[in-house]
Enzyme design. Structure first.
Site, mmCIF file in Angstrom:
data_model
loop_
_atom_site.group_PDB
_atom_site.id
_atom_site.type_symbol
_atom_site.label_atom_id
_atom_site.label_comp_id
_atom_site.label_asym_id
_atom_site.label_seq_id
_atom_site.Cartn_x
_atom_site.Cartn_y
_atom_site.Cartn_z
ATOM 1 C CG MET A 29 -1.717 -1.276 1.244
ATOM 2 S SD MET A 29 -3.101 -1.299 2.584
ATOM 3 C CE MET A 29 -1.735 -1.459 3.995
ATOM 4 C CG ASP A 30 4.804 2.931 -2.014
ATOM 5 O OD1 ASP A 30 5.064 3.851 -1.289
ATOM 6 O OD2 ASP A 30 5.496 3.032 -3.332
ATOM 7 N N GLY A 31 2.167 4.993 -1.267
ATOM 8 C CA GLY A 31 1.730 6.190 -1.683
ATOM 9 C C GLY A 31 1.013 7.220 -0.739
#
Length: 274
Positions: free
Chosen positions: A41-43
């Site tokens: 779950m990047d960003g």
């Protein structure tokens, strides 16, 4: 007195959207479906900076996206979902950011077992993988409570990687395997002192869980960032450019379609083990 009930128009729209979603997912499931989907779950932080939001707002928005993604996965019949929630390396971030993430995790854990939650609705069994000793006592106790309360559930399996890196997992597995092998030799139950791949795999956090069919890392990054390195040798890696808080049903559906396109090749690699 104001009514707490949703307006009729909202109920109608919700019912119609639910019907459309079920139709869409039915069509998708006519093709090969992944058993295990993993998310990096990047960003969240970039989402916060771009929108000039207060610290931690991106992580809260990301949690909302996670709840939606889990619901869609369960509606499609995906049995295992794993999420990379917090790396050991993330503890190096600003103390206030780490504290906010831990508080958010504690808040969600306290709501996890409520009657209306996804866990209760779908009978989800919840795992937490990582060095849980690195967490504060309230978070660790809440995690232990959630795992104990859902251990007998027979529905989908949600695994949350927190205080986790793959290298730490592998190191832990090798050390545990060595202890078990040494004990077996000392007790005369085995004369073999060397370890096998199966010995190590039995001691991984993921023991008993199938390897991911798909790993989705948002924000366009093409790195696994020390996530399930042992388990992803034959996994379809996807890197949508959307930041995690913006991840929606259309991104998930596209990811499933991409997996279905690649699935024959992946199955061939698994069959011949190359």
């Amino acid at each position: 007195m104001e009514s707490s009930k949703s307006p009729p128009s909202a109920n109608v729209f919700g019912g119609f959207w639910g019907f459309l979603r079920r139709c869409l997912f039915y069509v998708l499931t006519l093709g090969p479906m992944p058993t295990h989907v993993a998310f990096i779950m990047d960003g969240n932080r970039r989402f916060t900076r771009i929108r000039k939001m207060e610290t931690g707002a991106g992580h809260r928005a990301g949690l909302t996206s996670l709840m939606s993604a889990l619901q869609y996965c369960y509606e499609m019949g995906i049995t295992y979902v794993t999420v990379y929630a917090f790396s050991i390396d993330n503890f190096r971030r600003k103390p206030e950011e780490v504290e906010h993430v831990m508080n958010l995790m504690l808040e969600k854990l306290e709501n996890l077992l409520e009657e209306e939650s996804l866990v209760t609705k779908y009978g989800v069994r919840v795992n937490f993988w990582g060095n849980l000793r690195m967490l504060s006592e309230p978070v660790r106790l809440a995690i232990e409570k959630a795992m104990a309360a859902t251990s007998a559930n027979t529905g989908p399996v949600l695994s949350v990687c927190v205080a986790y890196t793959s290298t730490a997992e592998i190191t832990h597995a090798v050390e545990e395997s060595c202890r078990e092998r040494l004990k077996a030799v000392q007790e005369g139950r085995s004369s073999v002192a060397t370890l096998s791949v199966k010995d190590v795999e039995r001691s991984l956090y993921t023991a008993g869980c199938p390897d991911p069919d798909v790993v989705i890392r948002t924000s366009g990054e093409t790195r696994l960032s020390n996530f399930l390195l042992w388990q992803t040798s034959i996994t379809h890696l996807q890197n949508p450019s959307v930041l995690w808080p913006g991840f929606s049903i259309r991104h998930l559906v596209w990811s499933i379609l991409e997996y279905q396109r690649a699935q024959p090749y992946l199955e061939k690699r698994k069959r011949f083990n190359f």
